[in-house]
Scaffold this motif. Sequence first.
Motif, PDB file in Angstrom:
ATOM      1  N   ALA A 125       0.836  -1.203   0.000  1.00  0.00           N
ATOM      2  CA  ALA A 125       0.000   0.000   0.000  1.00  0.00           C
ATOM      3  C   ALA A 125       0.865   1.245   0.000  1.00  0.00           C
ATOM      4  N   ALA A 126       0.438   2.241  -0.765  1.00  0.00           N
ATOM      5  CA  ALA A 126       1.200   3.484  -0.849  1.00  0.00           C
ATOM      6  C   ALA A 126       1.290   4.180   0.498  1.00  0.00           C
TER       7      ALA A 126
ATOM      8  N   ASN B 176      -1.692  -7.535  -8.148  1.00  0.00           N
ATOM      9  CA  ASN B 176      -1.189  -7.834  -6.803  1.00  0.00           C
ATOM     10  C   ASN B 176      -2.192  -7.376  -5.736  1.00  0.00           C
ATOM     11  N   PHE B 177      -2.739  -6.193  -5.929  1.00  0.00           N
ATOM     12  CA  PHE B 177      -3.710  -5.648  -4.973  1.00  0.00           C
ATOM     13  C   PHE B 177      -4.970  -6.503  -4.919  1.00  0.00           C
ATOM     14  N   GLN B 178      -5.486  -6.854  -6.082  1.00  0.00           N
ATOM     15  CA  GLN B 178      -6.746  -7.605  -6.119  1.00  0.00           C
ATOM     16  C   GLN B 178      -6.591  -9.019  -5.586  1.00  0.00           C
ATOM     17  N   ALA B 179      -5.399  -9.550  -5.664  1.00  0.00           N
ATOM     18  CA  ALA B 179      -5.162 -10.907  -5.157  1.00  0.00           C
ATOM     19  C   ALA B 179      -5.332 -10.982  -3.646  1.00  0.00           C
ATOM     20  N   THR B 180      -5.066  -9.876  -2.967  1.00  0.00           N
ATOM     21  CA  THR B 180      -5.173  -9.860  -1.500  1.00  0.00           C
ATOM     22  C   THR B 180      -6.310  -8.989  -0.989  1.00  0.00           C
ATOM     23  N   ASN B 181      -7.021  -8.332  -1.890  1.00  0.00           N
ATOM     24  CA  ASN B 181      -8.139  -7.452  -1.514  1.00  0.00           C
ATOM     25  C   ASN B 181      -9.325  -7.733  -2.438  1.00  0.00           C
TER      26      ASN B 181
ATOM     27  N   ASN C  44     -12.611  -7.654  -2.061  1.00  0.00           N
ATOM     28  CA  ASN C  44     -13.775  -6.758  -1.985  1.00  0.00           C
ATOM     29  C   ASN C  44     -13.391  -5.457  -1.285  1.00  0.00           C
ATOM     30  N   PRO C  45     -12.538  -4.662  -1.913  1.00  0.00           N
ATOM     31  CA  PRO C  45     -12.057  -3.457  -1.240  1.00  0.00           C
ATOM     32  C   PRO C  45     -13.107  -2.355  -1.200  1.00  0.00           C
ATOM     33  N   ALA C  46     -13.110  -1.600  -0.119  1.00  0.00           N
ATOM     34  CA  ALA C  46     -13.938  -0.397  -0.029  1.00  0.00           C
ATOM     35  C   ALA C  46     -13.248   0.721  -0.805  1.00  0.00           C
ATOM     36  N   PRO C  47     -14.002   1.733  -1.241  1.00  0.00           N
ATOM     37  CA  PRO C  47     -13.369   2.849  -1.961  1.00  0.00           C
ATOM     38  C   PRO C  47     -12.182   3.457  -1.227  1.00  0.00           C
ATOM     39  N   ALA C  48     -12.291   3.621   0.096  1.00  0.00           N
ATOM     40  CA  ALA C  48     -11.182   4.209   0.851  1.00  0.00           C
ATOM     41  C   ALA C  48      -9.934   3.339   0.775  1.00  0.00           C
ATOM     42  N   ASP C  49     -10.105   2.013   0.716  1.00  0.00           N
ATOM     43  CA  ASP C  49      -8.966   1.104   0.606  1.00  0.00           C
ATOM     44  C   ASP C  49      -8.250   1.295  -0.725  1.00  0.00           C
ATOM     45  N   ILE C  50      -9.022   1.466  -1.795  1.00  0.00           N
ATOM     46  CA  ILE C  50      -8.447   1.671  -3.124  1.00  0.00           C
ATOM     47  C   ILE C  50      -7.717   3.000  -3.179  1.00  0.00           C
TER      48      ILE C  50
ATOM     49  N   TYR D 249      -4.457   2.688  -1.089  1.00  0.00           N
ATOM     50  CA  TYR D 249      -3.444   1.765  -1.597  1.00  0.00           C
ATOM     51  C   TYR D 249      -2.642   2.385  -2.737  1.00  0.00           C
ATOM     52  N   PHE D 250      -3.314   3.139  -3.602  1.00  0.00           N
ATOM     53  CA  PHE D 250      -2.640   3.634  -4.804  1.00  0.00           C
ATOM     54  C   PHE D 250      -2.337   5.138  -4.778  1.00  0.00           C
TER      55      PHE D 250
END
Length: 348
Positions: free
Chosen positions: A137-138, A219-224, A226-232, A235-236
């Motif tokens: 995560a950034a 890589n992100f989707q493999a471990t997340n 069902n991410p919430a908007p705040a997670d996305i 992370y980036f």
Amino acid sequence: MKAFDIRKPEEKLRASIREKIDNLNKPKGSLGRLESLAEQICMIQQTLSPTLSHPCHLLFGGDHGIEREGVSVSPREVTWQQMINFTRGGGGVNMFCRQHGFHLRIIDVGVDYDLSDNPRILNRKIARGTRNFLYEAAMSEEEFGKAIDTGIEMVDYCRKEGCNIICMGEMGIANTSPSSIWMSIFGNIPLNECIGIGSGLDSEGVNHKQQILNQAVNNFQATNPNPAPADIIRYFGGFEMVAAVGAMLRAAETGMAVMVDGFIMSACMLAASQLEPNVLDYAIFGHCGDESGHKRMLELMNAEPLLQLGMRLGEGTGALCSYPIIESAVRMLNEMNNFENANITKYF
């Protein structure tokens, strides 16, 4: 993260606004986009006689870990060099702020350089750049919160000075990369269709950028799953981008008009709308830029930009160029006569 209470403007005034616009001494609809823009500003301010007061421009600076992967033709030191240039009045953003009477604030939220001895740069540094989102995560949740809070703080400063219309800009080498990813995920658009040349990549550079960003998203989707908007966003995003998101949300929450610039700031508004959809009622999109995908991103928000000048400088410059049009819309409402007072037959 902080919860925002952004309310849709009250609809009960809209009929009166349209009646006032339609009764100005002109053919109905003859001032085109100025009329819909004037209506939006009236709705934001909840008045038939809007004003523009103490316009402010917030320029957030920050570096990106993903820059280490060669996704930008510009090296990261350009970020701090430009930040110093802005303090000397030599940037494009300085010129347009001077021209249109905007108060400029320059804020370091994450530049990979010590700018603390420069009195013209507000030091809100969270870290010396984000981490590399190809691998992690950034930013942490704590860092994300600090960036949001910095945006809130800067808007509150402007409000205390009497500002009711605000603009945001950014300085951060490689920030088209997180912008493209936000656009892809939030818009459900293939990532390769969201990636452009940034500050000047050639075709080989664009292909490399696509490979790196596709791998980062995988890589992100493999471990997340069902991410919430705040997670996305966390992370980036870059610190300067998340601070802009916080500023946009706070400005809308407090009833200010929010001027939106090109690809990066449109991506920030898109991200903000994922957190609080009503923020879009307060957004005035100043410019459709030359960055690949910007027009499509605007369409995701049903946005109608005021200008299309082929610009892709960033810094908020495209939005600042649109300010005279916003002024004209307000002057139309406040200075044009109506048919009755002008003793002109209403001819429609």
